[in-house]
Design a protein around this motif. Structure first.
Motif, PDB file in Angstrom:
ATOM      1  N   LEU A  11     -15.052 -21.462 146.135  1.00 26.98           N
ATOM      2  CA  LEU A  11     -16.336 -21.363 146.817  1.00 26.98           C
ATOM      3  C   LEU A  11     -17.449 -20.998 145.838  1.00 26.98           C
ATOM      4  N   PRO A  12     -18.639 -21.536 146.052  1.00 27.34           N
ATOM      5  CA  PRO A  12     -19.772 -21.190 145.176  1.00 27.34           C
ATOM      6  C   PRO A  12     -20.333 -19.812 145.537  1.00 27.34           C
ATOM      7  N   PRO A  13     -20.743 -19.041 144.530  1.00 29.10           N
ATOM      8  CA  PRO A  13     -21.365 -17.746 144.811  1.00 29.10           C
ATOM      9  C   PRO A  13     -22.786 -17.944 145.356  1.00 29.10           C
ATOM     10  N   PRO A  14     -23.347 -16.852 145.982  1.00 34.03           N
ATOM     11  CA  PRO A  14     -22.766 -15.512 146.156  1.00 34.03           C
ATOM     12  C   PRO A  14     -21.793 -15.488 147.325  1.00 34.03           C
ATOM     13  N   LEU A  15     -20.652 -14.824 147.122  1.00 36.93           N
ATOM     14  CA  LEU A  15     -19.621 -14.759 148.146  1.00 36.93           C
ATOM     15  C   LEU A  15     -19.788 -13.495 148.990  1.00 36.93           C
ATOM     16  N   PRO A  16     -19.403 -13.552 150.258  1.00 38.18           N
ATOM     17  CA  PRO A  16     -19.415 -12.342 151.078  1.00 38.18           C
ATOM     18  C   PRO A  16     -18.403 -11.331 150.552  1.00 38.18           C
ATOM     19  N   GLU A  17     -18.766 -10.065 150.592  1.00 30.64           N
ATOM     20  CA  GLU A  17     -17.895  -9.015 150.068  1.00 30.64           C
ATOM     21  C   GLU A  17     -16.677  -8.812 150.957  1.00 30.64           C
ATOM     22  N   GLY A  42     -25.227 -13.721 156.303  1.00 30.61           N
ATOM     23  CA  GLY A  42     -25.962 -14.840 155.737  1.00 30.61           C
ATOM     24  C   GLY A  42     -25.158 -15.599 154.698  1.00 30.61           C
ATOM     25  N   ARG A  43     -24.392 -14.873 153.880  1.00 31.70           N
ATOM     26  CA  ARG A  43     -23.554 -15.537 152.882  1.00 31.70           C
ATOM     27  C   ARG A  43     -22.483 -16.402 153.546  1.00 31.70           C
ATOM     28  N   VAL A  44     -21.875 -15.877 154.603  1.00 28.98           N
ATOM     29  CA  VAL A  44     -20.885 -16.675 155.334  1.00 28.98           C
ATOM     30  C   VAL A  44     -21.556 -17.902 155.944  1.00 28.98           C
ATOM     31  N   GLY A  45     -22.741 -17.685 156.547  1.00 29.08           N
ATOM     32  CA  GLY A  45     -23.458 -18.793 157.169  1.00 29.08           C
ATOM     33  C   GLY A  45     -23.809 -19.893 156.194  1.00 29.08           C
ATOM     34  N   ARG A  46     -24.214 -19.516 154.981  1.00 26.15           N
ATOM     35  CA  ARG A  46     -24.553 -20.529 153.983  1.00 26.15           C
ATOM     36  C   ARG A  46     -23.322 -21.340 153.576  1.00 26.15           C
ATOM     37  N   LEU A  47     -22.181 -20.678 153.438  1.00 24.04           N
ATOM     38  CA  LEU A  47     -20.955 -21.398 153.083  1.00 24.04           C
ATOM     39  C   LEU A  47     -20.525 -22.349 154.196  1.00 24.04           C
ATOM     40  N   LEU A  48     -20.666 -21.893 155.438  1.00 23.57           N
ATOM     41  CA  LEU A  48     -20.336 -22.765 156.567  1.00 23.57           C
ATOM     42  C   LEU A  48     -21.309 -23.939 156.645  1.00 23.57           C
TER      43      LEU A  48
END
Length: 264
Positions: free
Chosen positions: A162-168, A233-239
């Motif tokens: 997965l591309p960063p930034p990743l959810p912690e 937001g990080r999860v949302g961007r990856l989805l």
């Protein structure tokens, strides 16, 4: 929906859970299920799981990593099951008891304080990807299910790095890894589907949005709110990019319960 592993996740699933209960009390009980299901699946995803698991009135159903109890509350009301919640964050457990009247206990899904073969079915929504202890978690779910017991999952899977930034605190498995983990824990997959997390009715979405707006109005200047927003937001961007995919699965406990040593 949480197996807490970071400060950001603690803000999202702990502090904000308490604020969600507060906002629902202010806005009205009809907001409880939509708000409680945010991040844990849409109404369509819950209905697909309930139908595919063939859940019936009176079934004993465990929600492992239940958050504030929205999915379990929906399931109890829609199908008449006897739902029990397990969730590691005390604020979320308090909310599930207060908002839905559900039996709830503070515990990790990989260390369930529950008797062997005590449930007909279980589901875990967005939780497998929040722990590195996936074999232990699935072994515990197998242990508390009766022989032939059914398991439902919503899992966020990654086909590639997965591309960063990743959810912690997250550890997103591949689809093949999920299938292998289930098989090793003694589960046979019975159904799969891609989840559309935006297919809830408009009124459901409106009520969830109203609760979020109320929480932001009350606590938007708190650091925990900013942490939770960044995490989601990080999860949302990856989805949104397609790098992460929500996958629905159902499975049946097909053999003897595996020990943790057997699946690690």
């Amino acid at each position: 929906m949480s197996e807490i592993a970071s400060e950001a996740m603690e803000s999202e699933f702990g502090t904000v859970a308490g604020w969600t209960e507060e906002a629902v009390r202010a806005l009205g009980p009809e907001h409880a299920v939509p708000a409680g299901c945010r991040g844990s699946g849409s109404e369509g995803a819950l209905r697909w799981l309930a139908d595919t698991l063939a859940l019936r009135a009176g079934d004993r159903v465990l929600d492992a990593g239940a958050g504030v109890g929205g999915p379990a509350g929906w399931l109890a009301a829609d199908r008449g099951v006897r739902a029990v919640c397990v969730e590691p964050m005390a604020e979320a457990v308090h909310a599930s008891r207060a908002l839905f009247g559900l039996p709830s206990v503070v515990a990790l899904s990989q260390a369930l304080p529950l008797a062997d073969a005590s449930f007909d079915a279980a589901w875990t929504l967005g939780v497998l990807c929040t722990t590195e202890e996936k074999p232990a978690m699935l072994a515990e779910l197998a242990r508390v299910l009766v022989p032939g017991g059914r398991l439902g999952l919503l899992v966020f899977v990654a086909e590639a790095p997965l591309p960063p930034p990743l959810p912690e605190g997250n550890s997103f498995p591949s689809p093949a890894e999920v299938d292998a983990l289930l098989a090793q824990a003694g589960f046979a997959v019975t159904g799969t589907a891609d989840a559309d997390l935006g297919d809830s009715p408009p009124e459901w979405q409106r009520r969830a949005d109203a609760v979020e707006a109320e929480v932001r109005r009350r606590h938007g200047d708190h650091p925990a709110w900013a942490q939770a927003e960044e995490q989601s937001g990080r999860v949302g961007r990856l989805l949104g990019s397609g790098a992460l995919r929500p996958r629905l699965l159902t499975a049946v406990r097909s053999g003897p319960t595996a020990s943790v040593d057997q699946v690690t």
